[in-house]
Design an enzyme around this catalytic site. Structure first.
Site, short mmCIF file in Angstrom:
data_model
loop_
_atom_site.label_atom_id
_atom_site.label_comp_id
_atom_site.label_asym_id
_atom_site.label_seq_id
_atom_site.Cartn_x
_atom_site.Cartn_y
_atom_site.Cartn_z
N ARG A 229 -29.61 -7.44 18.64
CA ARG A 229 -28.77 -7.11 19.79
C ARG A 229 -29.61 -6.28 20.78
O ARG A 229 -30.46 -5.49 20.36
CB ARG A 229 -27.55 -6.28 19.38
CG ARG A 229 -26.41 -7.10 18.80
CD ARG A 229 -25.70 -7.94 19.87
NE ARG A 229 -24.62 -8.73 19.31
CZ ARG A 229 -24.72 -9.99 18.88
NH1 ARG A 229 -25.87 -10.63 18.94
NH2 ARG A 229 -23.66 -10.63 18.42
N HIS A 277 -30.72 -15.13 25.07
CA HIS A 277 -29.73 -15.00 23.98
C HIS A 277 -29.32 -16.40 23.47
O HIS A 277 -28.14 -16.77 23.48
CB HIS A 277 -28.49 -14.21 24.42
CG HIS A 277 -27.71 -13.68 23.25
ND1 HIS A 277 -27.09 -12.46 23.25
CD2 HIS A 277 -27.45 -14.21 22.02
CE1 HIS A 277 -26.48 -12.25 22.09
NE2 HIS A 277 -26.68 -13.31 21.33
P1 NDP Z 1 -25.84 -9.22 8.01
O1 NDP Z 1 -24.68 -8.30 8.09
O2 NDP Z 1 -25.83 -10.29 6.98
O3 NDP Z 1 -27.18 -8.37 7.79
C1 NDP Z 1 -27.43 -7.19 8.46
C2 NDP Z 1 -28.66 -6.53 7.86
O4 NDP Z 1 -28.93 -5.32 8.58
C3 NDP Z 1 -28.45 -6.14 6.39
O5 NDP Z 1 -29.63 -6.34 5.66
C4 NDP Z 1 -28.12 -4.66 6.49
O6 NDP Z 1 -28.44 -3.92 5.33
C5 NDP Z 1 -29.03 -4.26 7.64
N1 NDP Z 1 -28.58 -3.00 8.22
C6 NDP Z 1 -27.43 -2.74 8.88
N2 NDP Z 1 -27.38 -1.45 9.24
C7 NDP Z 1 -28.51 -0.88 8.78
C8 NDP Z 1 -29.04 0.43 8.82
N3 NDP Z 1 -28.38 1.44 9.41
N4 NDP Z 1 -30.24 0.66 8.25
C9 NDP Z 1 -30.92 -0.35 7.64
N5 NDP Z 1 -30.48 -1.62 7.56
C10 NDP Z 1 -29.29 -1.87 8.12
O7 NDP Z 1 -26.04 -9.82 9.46
P2 NDP Z 1 -26.75 -11.20 9.87
O8 NDP Z 1 -28.07 -11.26 9.21
O9 NDP Z 1 -25.82 -12.34 9.68
O10 NDP Z 1 -26.91 -10.99 11.44
C11 NDP Z 1 -27.66 -9.91 11.96
C12 NDP Z 1 -27.41 -9.77 13.45
O11 NDP Z 1 -28.07 -10.82 14.16
C13 NDP Z 1 -25.95 -9.91 13.91
O12 NDP Z 1 -25.24 -8.71 13.68
C14 NDP Z 1 -26.12 -10.21 15.39
O13 NDP Z 1 -26.16 -8.99 16.12
C15 NDP Z 1 -27.49 -10.89 15.46
N6 NDP Z 1 -27.38 -12.30 15.86
C16 NDP Z 1 -28.02 -12.70 17.01
C17 NDP Z 1 -27.97 -14.01 17.40
C18 NDP Z 1 -28.73 -14.49 18.59
O14 NDP Z 1 -28.57 -15.65 18.99
N7 NDP Z 1 -29.59 -13.66 19.17
C19 NDP Z 1 -27.21 -15.01 16.63
C20 NDP Z 1 -26.59 -14.50 15.44
C21 NDP Z 1 -26.68 -13.17 15.08
P3 NDP Z 1 -27.66 -4.20 3.95
O15 NDP Z 1 -28.13 -5.57 3.51
O16 NDP Z 1 -28.13 -3.13 3.05
O17 NDP Z 1 -26.19 -4.16 4.25
C1 OXD Z 2 -24.02 -14.12 17.28
C2 OXD Z 2 -24.71 -14.36 18.52
O1 OXD Z 2 -23.86 -12.96 16.91
O2 OXD Z 2 -24.70 -15.51 18.98
O3 OXD Z 2 -23.65 -15.10 16.60
O4 OXD Z 2 -25.32 -13.45 19.09
#
Ligand code: NDP
Ligand code: OXD
Length: 314
Positions: A229, A277
Site C-alpha cells: 500500500r 496499482h
Molecule cells: P496477508 O494478511 O495474508 O499477509 C500479510 C503479511 O504481513 C503477514 O505475513 C503478516 O504477518 C505481515 N504483517 C502484518 N503486519 C505486520 C507487522 N506489524 N509486522 C510484521 N509483519 C506484519 O495479506 P496478503 O499477503 O494477502 O496481502 C498483503 C497486502 O498486499 C494487502 O493487504 C494489500 O494491501 C496488498 N495488495 C496489493 C495489491 C496490488 O495490486 N498492489 C493487490 C492485492 C493486495 P503474519 O503472517 O505474522 O500475520
Molecule cells: C487489493 C488491491 O488489495 O487490489 O486487492 O490492492
C-alpha cells in the site's frame, strides 16, 4: 436476499455483470445508483465504499471485500460491527507473483540498462550475476508474500521474509517481530513490500529502514519494490534515498496518493519504475466464484472464510 455492491475506483459494469450472472435469484443493488430498502441488504460486496455506505443496514450479515487489502474498509468510521472477509484467491495470488517476479528480474537482469542502450543503439554486455548471488527479502510473508517468495526461491534467489509472527517455510529464511527486522534488512539486496496498511505498518518504508538494507550486494545498492500500500511508504524519503545512493532504484505500484499526482517527482525520476496499482488487479469472474462460495457458507449459517481481524487491521 439482497446483495449490495458498494464499489468506487473500479469500473462497476463488469462487477455487476458477473454478480448478476453468478448470484442467480438474489437481488443485486448498486450503492449510489439504485433505490433499495436498507433492511433488505444482507451481504455487501465492497471495494473502497464511500464512508457511511454500509451504515444503517440493520440486517447486514457480512462485508465481503473484493480485494485482498481491507484498510479502506476499516477506515470507515460508520462501519457496522459485522464479520469482514477479504479476497484470498489463486488467480489474484498468481497475478501478484507474476508482477513481483517481473520486477525482481527486471532489476536482477538490468532491463532498464538494456532499454537505455537500445535507445542509444549501444551493443554492450556488462557481467550478469547469478540469482544465487542476490538476496531478496519479502516484507510481509502472508498469502501473497509467501507465494512470491517460494517462486523466487525456485528461480535460485536467496530469499527471506519478515512477518509479525514466527513460522517455518521450506527454503525461505524467516524473521519475525520487531527484533527480526534489523537482521532481515541487513541481509536484503532487493526488498519487496507486500504488507497490509495498518497502524503499525504505516510509514514503515522510510529513510531509516532503507539505511538498514545490505550495502555489500552485487547490485551495487539496495532496491525497493512496493506493491503493498502507498501508506507504507514515505515518498520524500524514497526520493532522498535514491538521490544520495542509499537506494539504487525503486519500483512502485502503490502511492501515498492515488492516482499519483502529475506533479510528483517520482514520475520523471531516472531510478523509479511506476505501475498504476495494477500488480494484482482482481478479475471479476474469478473473484465472484469466491463470493458465491462465501455467500453459500453464510446462508448455511457458517462464517465466511478469510476473516479480517479489525483490531489487528488485516
Ligand atoms: P496477508 O494478511 O495474508 O499477509 C500479510 C503479511 O504481513 C503477514 O505475513 C503478516 O504477518 C505481515 N504483517 C502484518 N503486519 C505486520 C507487522 N506489524 N509486522 C510484521 N509483519 C506484519 O495479506 P496478503 O499477503 O494477502 O496481502 C498483503 C497486502 O498486499 C494487502 O493487504 C494489500 O494491501 C496488498 N495488495 C496489493 C495489491 C496490488 O495490486 N498492489 C493487490 C492485492 C493486495 P503474519 O503472517 O505474522 O500475520
Ligand atoms: C487489493 C488491491 O488489495 O487490489 O486487492 O490492492
Amino acid at each position: 436476499m439482497t446483495v449490495l455492491l458498494a464499489i468506487t475506483g473500479w469500473d462497476i459494469a463488469p462487477w455487476e455483470a458477473e454478480a448478476r450472472a453468478a448470484l442467480g435469484e438474489r437481488t443485486i443493488a448498486v450503492h449510489g445508483r439504485d433505490k433499495y430498502d436498507p433492511a433488505a441488504i444482507e451481504i455487501a460486496l465492497v471495494w473502497k465504499q464511500p464512508a457511511g455506505a454500509l451504515a444503517g443496514l440493520a440486517n447486514l450479515k457480512a462485508v465481503l471485500c473484493l480485494g485482498a487489502g481491507v484498510d479502506h474498509i476499516l477506515a470507515d468510521p460508520l462501519l457496522p460491527p459485522v464479520p469482514i472477509a477479504r479476497t484470498v484467491d489463486p488467480d489474484l495470488t498468481m497475478r501478484m507473483t507474476e508482477w513481483v517476479v517481473l520486477q525482481v528480474l527486471a532489476h536482477h537482469r538490468r532491463q532498464r540498462l538494456y532499454l537505455d542502450q537500445q535507445a542509444k543503439r549501444v551493443w554492450a554486455s556488462p557481467p550478469q550475476e547469478a540469482a544465487s548471488a542476490v538476496r531478496v527479502g519479502l516484507l510481509g510473508l502472508g498469502e501473497l508474500g509467501r507465494d512470491a517468495a517460494e517462486v523466487l526461491a525456485r528461480l535460485g534467489f536467496r530469499v527471506a521474509g519478515w512477518a509479525r509472527t514466527a513460522r517455518t517455510v521450506a527454503g525461505i529464511e524467516v524473521f519475525h517481530g520487531a527484533a527480526g527486522l534489523a537482521p532481515f534488512l541487513a541481509r536484503t539486496d532487493i526488498l519487496v513490500a507486500l504488507m497490509p496498511l495498518t497502524a503499525e505498518t504505516r510509514g514503515i518504508l522510510n529513510y531509516g529502514l532503507f539505511a538498514g538494507l545490505a550495502r555489500d550486494g552485487v547490485l551495487g545498492a539496495p532496491i525497493l519494490i512496493n506493491a503493498g500500500r502507498g501508506g507504507l511508504q514515505i515518498e520524500a524519503d524514497i526520493l532522498a534515498a535514491l538521490d544520495d545512493g542509499t537506494l539504487g532504484a525503486a519500483t512502485l505500484d502503490v502511492f501515498e496518493t492515488e492516482p499519483l499526482p502529475a506533479a510528483s517527482p517520482l514520475w520523471g525520476h531516472s531510478k523509479v519504475t511506476i505501475t498504476p496499482h495494477v500488480a494484482a488487479d482482481s478479475g471479476p469472474r474469478e473473484i465472484m466464484a469466491l463470493v458465491v462460495r462465501q455467500i453459500a457458507r453464510i446462508e448455511a449459517g457458517l462464517p465466511p472464510e478469510h476473516l479480517v481481524d479489525p483490531k489487528r487491521g488485516y
